[in-house]
Scaffold this active site. Sequence first.
Site, PDB file in Angstrom:
ATOM      1  N   ARG A  72       0.852  -4.093   5.972  1.00 11.04           N
ATOM      2  CA  ARG A  72       0.835  -3.354   4.718  1.00 11.04           C
ATOM      3  C   ARG A  72       2.258  -2.855   4.459  1.00 11.04           C
ATOM      4  NH1 ARG A  72      -1.678   2.466   3.173  1.00 11.04           N
ATOM      5  NH2 ARG A  72      -1.362   2.260   0.934  1.00 11.04           N
ATOM      6  N   HIS A  73       2.717  -2.929   3.216  1.00 18.08           N
ATOM      7  CA  HIS A  73       4.068  -2.501   2.834  1.00 18.08           C
ATOM      8  C   HIS A  73       4.340  -1.056   3.253  1.00 18.08           C
ATOM      9  CE1 HIS A  73       2.533   0.092  -0.356  1.00 18.08           C
ATOM     10  NE2 HIS A  73       1.671  -0.883  -0.626  1.00 18.08           N
ATOM     11  N   ARG A 129       7.523  -3.345  -3.638  1.00 21.31           N
ATOM     12  CA  ARG A 129       7.301  -2.574  -2.410  1.00 21.31           C
ATOM     13  C   ARG A 129       7.040  -3.475  -1.203  1.00 21.31           C
ATOM     14  NH1 ARG A 129       3.097  -1.895  -6.073  1.00 21.31           N
ATOM     15  NH2 ARG A 129       0.946  -2.177  -5.311  1.00 21.31           N
ATOM     16  N   GLU A 162      -1.476  -6.922  -4.507  1.00 24.34           N
ATOM     17  CA  GLU A 162      -2.577  -5.966  -4.436  1.00 24.34           C
ATOM     18  C   GLU A 162      -3.661  -6.360  -5.434  1.00 24.34           C
ATOM     19  OE1 GLU A 162      -4.627  -4.121  -3.090  1.00 24.34           O
ATOM     20  OE2 GLU A 162      -3.520  -2.246  -2.764  1.00 24.34           O
ATOM     21  N   HIS A 183      -0.755  -5.675   0.749  1.00 31.21           N
ATOM     22  CA  HIS A 183      -1.155  -4.360   0.245  1.00 31.21           C
ATOM     23  C   HIS A 183      -2.506  -3.966   0.831  1.00 31.21           C
ATOM     24  CE1 HIS A 183       2.025  -4.871  -2.811  1.00 31.21           C
ATOM     25  NE2 HIS A 183       1.665  -6.137  -2.718  1.00 31.21           N
TER      26      HIS A 183
END
Length: 193
Positions: free
Chosen positions: A8-9, A58, A83, A143
């Site tokens: 996940r970022h 991101r 996402e 995401h």
Amino acid sequence: MTTIGFIRHGSTEWNRLGKLQGQLDTDLTEEGRQQARLLGLRLAKETWDGIISSDLTRARETAQIVSDLSGIPLIRTDKRLRERKYGQVEGTTIAEREERWGPNWKLQELGQESDDELWKRWIELEAELIQAYPKGKILLISHGGFIVQILRVLRMDSEDFLQNTSLTILLRQDEGWELQLYNCLTHLQSITE
């Protein structure tokens, strides 16, 4: 056998504010960049063939930092790792959503991407990864809402909230994916102690 590491970022300002980002493009905070740097240093001690990232800023910035510090090549970005699209609720907090659409806002048609649409994105990408990297180890920077939904459909979901820059590893077996590691944050211990 293909190995996938879902990441996940790093943290964003909207994460801190509790705003649903969806496919709106937001930047990492300095904390998010530091999380990515620590993850990159951790992954420098591991063997991975490459990184594929969501094309949202991101995730892309997280991927670049991780690549720079780990030496793992950033292969490309892929919009299928974006996402989940949340439609009208993107950019809002829970309080704002409940005020505008009531406590059952999740049950309303507000332009959200369906589970089936998200799953279709994954199935297409998954087939390509298995074919291109039959014995490879690939990091996918994506995401929370996307990763959690994939794990849920694969029956690997957990009650633990998926944290920023967490590493979740899946190993492809004949009968499907096997969860090897979930939501691992050992690289962040130095800043949380």
